[in-house]
Write a protein that holds these residues in place. Structure first.
Motif, mmCIF file in Angstrom:
data_model
loop_
_atom_site.group_PDB
_atom_site.id
_atom_site.type_symbol
_atom_site.label_atom_id
_atom_site.label_comp_id
_atom_site.label_asym_id
_atom_site.label_seq_id
_atom_site.Cartn_x
_atom_site.Cartn_y
_atom_site.Cartn_z
ATOM 1 N N THR A 152 -19.515 -7.718 -1.415
ATOM 2 C CA THR A 152 -19.375 -7.378 -0.150
ATOM 3 C C THR A 152 -20.505 -7.548 0.488
ATOM 4 O OG1 THR A 152 -20.178 -5.008 -0.658
ATOM 5 C CG2 THR A 152 -17.805 -5.455 -1.100
ATOM 6 N N HIS A 185 -13.765 -12.867 14.098
ATOM 7 C CA HIS A 185 -13.442 -12.488 12.839
ATOM 8 C C HIS A 185 -13.623 -13.519 11.641
ATOM 9 C CE1 HIS A 185 -9.400 -13.343 13.743
ATOM 10 N NE2 HIS A 185 -9.165 -13.497 12.483
ATOM 11 N N LYS A 210 -15.956 -10.020 0.777
ATOM 12 C CA LYS A 210 -15.459 -9.018 1.661
ATOM 13 C C LYS A 210 -16.491 -8.731 2.760
ATOM 14 C CE LYS A 210 -11.086 -8.721 0.581
ATOM 15 N NZ LYS A 210 -10.156 -9.700 1.343
ATOM 16 N N ASN A 249 -19.758 -0.288 7.701
ATOM 17 C CA ASN A 249 -18.797 0.292 6.676
ATOM 18 C C ASN A 249 -18.345 1.637 7.482
ATOM 19 O OD1 ASN A 249 -19.264 -1.620 4.697
ATOM 20 N ND2 ASN A 249 -20.898 -0.489 3.680
ATOM 21 N N ARG A 265 -17.803 -7.079 6.367
ATOM 22 C CA ARG A 265 -17.648 -6.288 7.282
ATOM 23 C C ARG A 265 -18.825 -6.215 8.299
ATOM 24 N NH1 ARG A 265 -13.442 -6.905 5.369
ATOM 25 N NH2 ARG A 265 -11.799 -5.704 4.456
ATOM 26 N N PRO A 273 -15.877 -2.056 1.899
ATOM 27 C CA PRO A 273 -15.218 -3.403 2.038
ATOM 28 C C PRO A 273 -14.363 -3.704 0.983
ATOM 29 C CG PRO A 273 -17.281 -3.877 2.677
ATOM 30 C CD PRO A 273 -17.330 -2.431 2.311
ATOM 31 N N SER A 304 -22.040 -6.441 4.167
ATOM 32 C CA SER A 304 -22.093 -5.495 5.450
ATOM 33 C C SER A 304 -23.071 -6.069 6.473
ATOM 34 C CB SER A 304 -21.938 -3.940 5.138
ATOM 35 O OG SER A 304 -21.120 -3.799 4.062
#
Length: 120
Positions: free
Chosen positions: A99, A4, A54, A59, A56, A64, A101
């Motif tokens: 964000t 992460h 952010k 989603n 991720r 995010p 993704s």
């Protein structure tokens, strides 16, 4: 480094690259003020832009940007105030969210939310 953390580092690098291609100048990355931090401090040459990134993988659960809650906004405002004072700048200030993704191994989607919030 945990996966992460690697994903977050990749997301911040992707966001910085994106901003650069859009004509922004990156002033600082991961600027710290005590336990608070600002992911990216940039300028579009007229405005100082505080960017929260952010990242991720997808989603599936939530967008995010919903992770930027009241507490995070307050923390960013305090850090931004410290940055402005330390750098002695009088440029107008704006808070953005970017964000990301996806993953480094797949395509990613970038969403740049300008003026995402006004700190209270």
């Amino acid at each position: 480094m945990a996966s992460h953390n690697e994903l977050g580092f990749w997301g911040e690098q992707t966001a910085a690259d994106y901003l650069t291609t859009k004509g922004y100048r990156i002033l600082q990355r991961n600027w710290r003020c005590g336990r608070r931090d600002i992911d990216i401090v940039a300028t579009d040459y007229t405005t100082l832009v505080i960017v929260e990134v952010k990242t991720r993988r997808d989603n599936s659960f939530t967008e995010p940007e919903t992770a930027v809650d009241r507490q995070k906004i307050r923390s960013l405002a305090i850090a931004a105030n410290a940055f402005v004072k330390q750098m002695q700048t009088d440029m107008p200030l704006r808070f953005d969210i970017i964000t990301i993704s996806g993953t480094p191994d797949t395509s990613c989607r970038i969403n740049h939310i300008k003026d995402a919030f006004i700190p209270y």
